[in-house]
Design a protein around this motif. Structure first.
Motif, PDB file in Angstrom:
ATOM      1  N   GLY A   1      -0.680   0.918  -1.255  1.00 31.04           N
ATOM      2  CA  GLY A   1      -1.132   2.275  -1.509  1.00 31.04           C
ATOM      3  C   GLY A   1      -0.910   2.719  -2.931  1.00 31.04           C
ATOM      4  N   GLU A   2      -0.716   1.770  -3.845  1.00 31.51           N
ATOM      5  CA  GLU A   2      -0.372   2.107  -5.229  1.00 31.51           C
ATOM      6  C   GLU A   2      -1.586   2.261  -6.131  1.00 31.51           C
ATOM      7  N   THR A   3      -2.630   1.496  -5.884  1.00 30.71           N
ATOM      8  CA  THR A   3      -3.759   1.476  -6.817  1.00 30.71           C
ATOM      9  C   THR A   3      -5.078   1.517  -6.060  1.00 30.71           C
ATOM     10  N   LEU A   4      -5.352   2.614  -5.397  1.00 31.24           N
ATOM     11  CA  LEU A   4      -6.623   2.766  -4.719  1.00 31.24           C
ATOM     12  C   LEU A   4      -7.701   3.119  -5.731  1.00 31.24           C
ATOM     13  N   SER A   5      -8.948   2.892  -5.354  1.00 33.84           N
ATOM     14  CA  SER A   5     -10.051   3.154  -6.267  1.00 33.84           C
ATOM     15  C   SER A   5     -10.228   4.642  -6.502  1.00 33.84           C
ATOM     16  N   GLU A   6     -11.009   4.994  -7.517  1.00 31.74           N
ATOM     17  CA  GLU A   6     -11.263   6.390  -7.824  1.00 31.74           C
ATOM     18  C   GLU A   6     -11.922   7.100  -6.649  1.00 31.74           C
ATOM     19  N   ALA A   7     -12.710   6.363  -5.889  1.00 33.10           N
ATOM     20  CA  ALA A   7     -13.374   6.962  -4.733  1.00 33.10           C
ATOM     21  C   ALA A   7     -12.378   7.490  -3.721  1.00 33.10           C
ATOM     22  N   GLU A   8     -11.193   6.879  -3.683  1.00 33.12           N
ATOM     23  CA  GLU A   8     -10.155   7.329  -2.766  1.00 33.12           C
ATOM     24  C   GLU A   8      -9.388   8.511  -3.335  1.00 33.12           C
ATOM     25  N   GLY A   9      -9.561   8.730  -4.645  1.00 31.52           N
ATOM     26  CA  GLY A   9      -8.841   9.831  -5.264  1.00 31.52           C
ATOM     27  C   GLY A   9      -7.398   9.480  -5.533  1.00 31.52           C
ATOM     28  N   SER A  10      -6.649  10.432  -6.026  1.00 30.90           N
ATOM     29  CA  SER A  10      -5.242  10.207  -6.368  1.00 30.90           C
ATOM     30  C   SER A  10      -4.307  10.772  -5.320  1.00 30.90           C
ATOM     31  N   LYS A  11      -4.821  11.107  -4.135  1.00 27.59           N
ATOM     32  CA  LYS A  11      -4.006  11.771  -3.121  1.00 27.59           C
ATOM     33  C   LYS A  11      -3.072  10.805  -2.409  1.00 27.59           C
ATOM     34  N   HIS A  12      -3.420   9.514  -2.390  1.00 26.61           N
ATOM     35  CA  HIS A  12      -2.540   8.531  -1.748  1.00 26.61           C
ATOM     36  C   HIS A  12      -1.399   8.205  -2.699  1.00 26.61           C
ATOM     37  N   SER A  13      -0.185   8.388  -2.255  1.00 24.67           N
ATOM     38  CA  SER A  13       0.958   8.101  -3.116  1.00 24.67           C
ATOM     39  C   SER A  13       1.769   6.919  -2.620  1.00 24.67           C
ATOM     40  N   GLY A  14       1.237   6.185  -1.658  1.00 28.67           N
ATOM     41  CA  GLY A  14       1.900   4.962  -1.207  1.00 28.67           C
ATOM     42  C   GLY A  14       3.221   5.184  -0.520  1.00 28.67           C
ATOM     43  N   LYS A  15       3.296   6.217   0.355  1.00 28.17           N
ATOM     44  CA  LYS A  15       4.568   6.568   0.967  1.00 28.17           C
ATOM     45  C   LYS A  15       4.871   5.795   2.236  1.00 28.17           C
ATOM     46  N   LEU A  16       3.933   5.006   2.733  1.00 30.92           N
ATOM     47  CA  LEU A  16       4.215   4.171   3.896  1.00 30.92           C
ATOM     48  C   LEU A  16       4.904   2.907   3.408  1.00 30.92           C
ATOM     49  N   PRO A  17       6.202   2.720   3.720  1.00 35.02           N
ATOM     50  CA  PRO A  17       6.927   1.528   3.237  1.00 35.02           C
ATOM     51  C   PRO A  17       6.215   0.251   3.667  1.00 35.02           C
ATOM     52  N   THR A  18       6.065  -0.675   2.736  1.00 40.64           N
ATOM     53  CA  THR A  18       5.278  -1.882   2.992  1.00 40.64           C
ATOM     54  C   THR A  18       6.063  -3.136   2.622  1.00 40.64           C
ATOM     55  N   TRP A  19       6.089  -4.086   3.560  1.00 42.63           N
ATOM     56  CA  TRP A  19       6.719  -5.386   3.345  1.00 42.63           C
ATOM     57  C   TRP A  19       5.671  -6.474   3.484  1.00 42.63           C
ATOM     58  N   PHE A  20       5.854  -7.538   2.710  1.00 48.39           N
ATOM     59  CA  PHE A  20       4.977  -8.708   2.831  1.00 48.39           C
ATOM     60  C   PHE A  20       5.789  -9.901   3.328  1.00 48.39           C
TER      61      PHE A  20
ATOM     62  N   LEU B   1       4.829  -0.751   7.290  1.00 51.06           N
ATOM     63  CA  LEU B   1       3.721  -1.699   7.358  1.00 51.06           C
ATOM     64  C   LEU B   1       4.256  -3.073   6.970  1.00 51.06           C
ATOM     65  N   THR B   2       4.064  -4.050   7.842  1.00 51.07           N
ATOM     66  CA  THR B   2       4.478  -5.428   7.564  1.00 51.07           C
ATOM     67  C   THR B   2       3.242  -6.307   7.554  1.00 51.07           C
ATOM     68  N   ILE B   3       3.004  -7.009   6.447  1.00 49.91           N
ATOM     69  CA  ILE B   3       1.798  -7.805   6.269  1.00 49.91           C
ATOM     70  C   ILE B   3       2.151  -9.282   6.171  1.00 49.91           C
ATOM     71  N   SER B   4       1.653 -10.084   7.116  1.00 51.18           N
ATOM     72  CA  SER B   4       1.802 -11.537   7.005  1.00 51.18           C
ATOM     73  C   SER B   4       0.695 -12.017   6.084  1.00 51.18           C
ATOM     74  N   GLN B   5       1.063 -12.693   4.990  1.00 47.19           N
ATOM     75  CA  GLN B   5       0.079 -13.032   3.963  1.00 47.19           C
ATOM     76  C   GLN B   5       0.224 -14.456   3.465  1.00 47.19           C
TER      77      GLN B   5
END
Length: 220
Positions: free
Chosen positions: A134-153, A2-6
């Motif tokens: 994918g590091e700090t999603l809300s409690e509603a998202e649960g803890s199942k996301h572990s941020g494994k999609l490499p992300t660049w800004f 994932l590449t994010i222009s920010q």
């Protein structure tokens, strides 16, 4: 990947995102299109969004990114899980980096290019970027996301003067020029974070794309 222009409004995030999409042959999503109507209404009135307003929007962007990359994996990985149960598939995504042949950067990936997606999003604060990683999603998202999609800004950096001139010339956009100061005050530079490529807004789009590709290539 994932590449994010920010960056703040007026930096040209969408223009660069579209250019990267064309150069790298990857899909592009403008994060502004994923705002709920309530957020759009607030910004149209000139009211800054709160962190509470942004949280579900940022989570939506992350889910869309993961879903988009999963769809590119398609036949290799069968049916796609629902967004809140993707952690196992993200482990696979973590192993697939987006670089050119033999690790060399290229303005056009070859036939062996890896899956990826380009997204434009302001991502002004470190905490917002953590959600997008994918590091700090809300409690509603649960803890199942572990941020494994490499992300660049891709941090689009520019002076207030240049940004103000650009904002004043924009027509039909919900972001008002007078909100620029609020965004600049909110902005927490990502330049000290890992996985960040900085480009100057004064550069041509072509030069910005080349710098991004160089940065992605040197990460391998």
């Amino acid at each position: 990947m994932l590449t994010i222009s920010q960056g703040v409004s007026g930096t040209g995030k969408s223009t660069l995102g579209a250019a990267l999409s064309k150069a790298l042959r990857l899909p592009f999503i403008d994060g502004d299109d994923l705002h709920p109507q309530s957020n759009v209404d607030k910004m149209s009135r000139g009211d800054p969004l709160t962190d509470a307003d942004r949280q579900p929007w940022l989570e939506t962007i992350r889910r869309k990114a993961v879903s988009g990359v999963l769809s590119q994996l398609g036949d290799d990985h069968g049916s796609h899980p629902e967004p809140n149960t993707m952690s196992e598939t993200e482990k696979t995504l973590d192993e697939r980096s987006m670089v050119g042949h033999n690790g060399q950067p290229s303005l056009v990936w070859d036939e062996d290019q890896k899956p990826g997606i380009i997204i434009a999003c302001s991502a002004l604060k470190g905490r917002y970027r953590s959600v997008l990683r994918g590091e700090t999603l809300s409690e509603a998202e649960g803890s199942k996301h572990s941020g494994k999609l490499p992300t660049w800004f891709v941090y689009m950096k520019g002076s207030r003067e240049v940004l103000t001139n650009r904002m004043m010339k924009r027509q039909g956009h919900f972001m008002k020029a007078e909100m620029l100061d609020s965004q600049l005050k909110t902005l927490e530079s990502p330049e000290d974070e890992e996985g960040v490529v900085t480009v100057l807004i004064e550069w041509s789009t072509e030069d910005q794309v080349r710098e991004v590709v160089r940065g992605l290539g040197s990460s391998t």
